[in-house]
Enzyme design. Sequence first.
Site, short mmCIF file in Angstrom:
data_model
loop_
_atom_site.label_atom_id
_atom_site.label_comp_id
_atom_site.label_asym_id
_atom_site.label_seq_id
_atom_site.Cartn_x
_atom_site.Cartn_y
_atom_site.Cartn_z
N ASP A 23 0.86 -1.19 0.00
CA ASP A 23 0.00 0.00 0.00
C ASP A 23 0.90 1.23 0.00
O ASP A 23 1.77 1.37 0.84
CB ASP A 23 -0.89 -0.02 1.25
CG ASP A 23 -1.96 1.07 1.23
OD1 ASP A 23 -3.15 0.73 1.22
OD2 ASP A 23 -1.59 2.27 1.23
N GLU A 69 -3.08 0.04 -3.89
CA GLU A 69 -2.82 -1.16 -3.11
C GLU A 69 -2.95 -2.42 -3.96
O GLU A 69 -3.75 -2.48 -4.89
CB GLU A 69 -3.73 -1.24 -1.89
CG GLU A 69 -5.20 -1.20 -2.22
CD GLU A 69 -6.06 -1.55 -1.02
OE1 GLU A 69 -5.78 -2.55 -0.33
OE2 GLU A 69 -7.04 -0.82 -0.79
P1 TTP Z 1 -5.18 5.09 1.29
O1 TTP Z 1 -4.16 4.04 0.99
O2 TTP Z 1 -6.30 4.75 2.23
O3 TTP Z 1 -4.48 6.40 1.90
P2 TTP Z 1 -3.06 7.02 1.59
O4 TTP Z 1 -2.29 6.21 0.59
O5 TTP Z 1 -3.26 8.45 1.21
O6 TTP Z 1 -2.35 7.01 2.99
P3 TTP Z 1 -1.67 5.79 3.80
O7 TTP Z 1 -0.23 6.14 3.92
O8 TTP Z 1 -2.37 5.77 5.12
O9 TTP Z 1 -1.91 4.56 2.98
O10 TTP Z 1 -5.86 5.61 -0.06
C1 TTP Z 1 -5.12 5.73 -1.26
C2 TTP Z 1 -5.54 6.98 -2.02
O11 TTP Z 1 -6.94 6.94 -2.26
C3 TTP Z 1 -5.28 8.27 -1.25
O12 TTP Z 1 -3.98 8.78 -1.47
C4 TTP Z 1 -6.35 9.18 -1.78
C5 TTP Z 1 -7.50 8.26 -2.16
N1 TTP Z 1 -8.55 8.33 -1.12
C6 TTP Z 1 -9.61 9.22 -1.31
O13 TTP Z 1 -9.69 9.90 -2.34
N2 TTP Z 1 -10.58 9.31 -0.33
C7 TTP Z 1 -10.53 8.58 0.83
O14 TTP Z 1 -11.42 8.70 1.71
C8 TTP Z 1 -9.43 7.66 1.01
C9 TTP Z 1 -9.32 6.82 2.27
C10 TTP Z 1 -8.47 7.57 0.01
MG MG Z 2 -2.09 4.16 0.82
#
Ligand code: TTP
Ligand code: MG
Length: 358
Positions: free
Chosen positions: A8, A115
Amino acid sequence: MRIIAHLDMDAFFAAVEERDHPGLKGLPIVVGADPAGGRGRGVVSTANYAARKYGIHSALPISTAWRLAERAKARGEPETVFLGVNYRRYREVSERIMALVRRRSPLVEEAGIDEVYFDLSFASSFEKAAEICRELKKEIRERENLTASVGLAPNKLVAKIASDFRKPDGLTVVTPEEAEAFLEPLAVRKIPGIGPKTENRLAKEGIRLVRDLKRFSREELQLRFGKWGPELYDRLRGRHEAPLQEEYEPKSVGEQETFGEDTGDLNLIFETLLGMCGGVWKRMRSEGFLTFRTVVVTVRFADFDTHSRSHTLAAATGSFDRLRFTAMKLLMPFLDRRENPRRKLLRLIGVRVEKLEK
Ligand code: TTP
Ligand code: MG
């Protein structure tokens, strides 16, 4: 022995922006709706770790993020940079990362834009699999200048929880012998399938950790959770047999839009809905789907009360008119006495198509 990895990307959208704008390096970055000087009405897509220190995170109203950023600035901390969402750019980066993963594994399941699960059973030991993951992380850093977090475990369930365990830039290995003990001290919410509502309900009874929920027998969980109970019983113990699914198919395509101000203006509402139907239909086609069967409409009222209504057609169709008509029909009750007796104004509407086929 199965060895499954879950990768991820860290703060994905924000990390891509930080990398692409060297002037922003190290600054707090928020990617999402336009904050419009604190009057913006959408939400945060994601924030980098510097901005998370201010309490800003995904799905937070952008106006709240703005307030938190202003407060930090008043304390003398660095100013936060707000950026719009450049989805196409993130999609390109995602595709290149997925290609690096595919070079190392014969079985890959793309689970979302940032992911992916991949099977490393052929490595035949967790040490060797971990080595492959370290190389992959290094290559992502060198080629893309981005960091990822990886979990290695005997199944998808534990691998996903493990990748989240040490973020950012983590690598967490959980062997089959360790899996059950690894989960015990975690919050029940970490188990996929346990959402905020279940979490709250359980907390009222003092059940917060996986360990607490393990006191219940398979039968007791079945009484509480119905069909899902026995599955949950296994998950709490780190057991999960689900295979990787090669073909990643988006389960749905949707759009939502927050109005500039809360509205009861029927013309504006219909026009917005039609525009969104057009956008959804085009995106469905551009992702290679020909037909849908289910249409979902979401409405959020001015007081944030949010409802979704869906309709599944008797047969799959690719017809834009059908989409428009069905969405309209689902929306109507929210505009009159049927679903909106107090005539509340609308804050947001959304349209989604599901049960897509190529
Ligand atoms: P995530 O993998 O949940 O978040 P992230 O990669 O930004 O942070 P982390 O380091 O905790 O993994 O989500 C991946 C992408 O999906 C994120 O960069 C932006 C998008 N996203 C949204 O647009 N809205 C949301 O509510 C979430 C959770 C993610
Ligand atoms: Mg992420």
